[in-house]
Design a protein around this motif. Structure first.
Motif, mmCIF file in Angstrom:
data_model
loop_
_atom_site.group_PDB
_atom_site.id
_atom_site.type_symbol
_atom_site.label_atom_id
_atom_site.label_comp_id
_atom_site.label_asym_id
_atom_site.label_seq_id
_atom_site.Cartn_x
_atom_site.Cartn_y
_atom_site.Cartn_z
ATOM 1 N N GLY A 1 0.804 -1.213 0.000
ATOM 2 C CA GLY A 1 0.000 0.000 0.000
ATOM 3 C C GLY A 1 0.838 1.264 0.000
ATOM 4 N N VAL A 2 0.233 2.334 0.493
ATOM 5 C CA VAL A 2 0.852 3.660 0.461
ATOM 6 C C VAL A 2 2.127 3.701 1.301
ATOM 7 C CG1 VAL A 2 0.492 6.090 1.018
ATOM 8 C CG2 VAL A 2 -1.372 4.757 0.048
ATOM 9 N N GLY A 3 2.120 3.057 2.443
ATOM 10 C CA GLY A 3 3.310 3.058 3.307
ATOM 11 C C GLY A 3 4.519 2.449 2.622
ATOM 12 N N THR B 1 4.976 2.243 -0.616
ATOM 13 C CA THR B 1 5.367 3.118 -1.715
ATOM 14 C C THR B 1 6.200 4.292 -1.207
ATOM 15 O OG1 THR B 1 3.341 2.524 -2.888
ATOM 16 C CG2 THR B 1 4.495 4.489 -3.640
ATOM 17 N N LEU B 2 5.762 4.910 -0.112
ATOM 18 C CA LEU B 2 6.521 6.029 0.451
ATOM 19 C C LEU B 2 7.896 5.588 0.931
ATOM 20 C CD1 LEU B 2 3.746 7.900 2.454
ATOM 21 C CD2 LEU B 2 4.837 8.613 0.330
#
Length: 81
Positions: free
Chosen positions: A47-49, A51-52
């Motif tokens: 998820g976003v975590g 990706t960051l």
């Protein structure tokens, strides 16, 4: 002294008892998500975590590599005094 040890044993038993709330097993859902063949790399499926974290790592790697090249060039061509 023994009184403190017995009190600690009682607290430890009470803390690790099974009377607390039950947690749902989320491993099957995670396995299904990570084994899905959707063309996405495994390190970005979280998820976003993820990706960051990936982008921050790549950014720091590029900046660090650039700084190393800069320092090597600086050392290779010293200033004339």
């Amino acid at each position: 002294m023994n009184r403190h040890i017995f009190a600690l044993q009682r607290v430890a038993r009470r803390t690790f008892s099974s009377s607390g709330r039950r947690l749902e097993n989320q491993v099957p859902q995670k396995q299904k998500m990570f084994q899905e063949n959707d063309g996405m790399p495994i390190h970005l499926k979280g998820g976003v975590g993820d990706t960051l974290l990936y982008r921050a790592t790549m950014g720091l790697t590029v900046l660090g590599s650039g700084y190393v090249v800069y320092e090597l060039v600086k050392w290779a061509c010293p200033k004339k005094a």
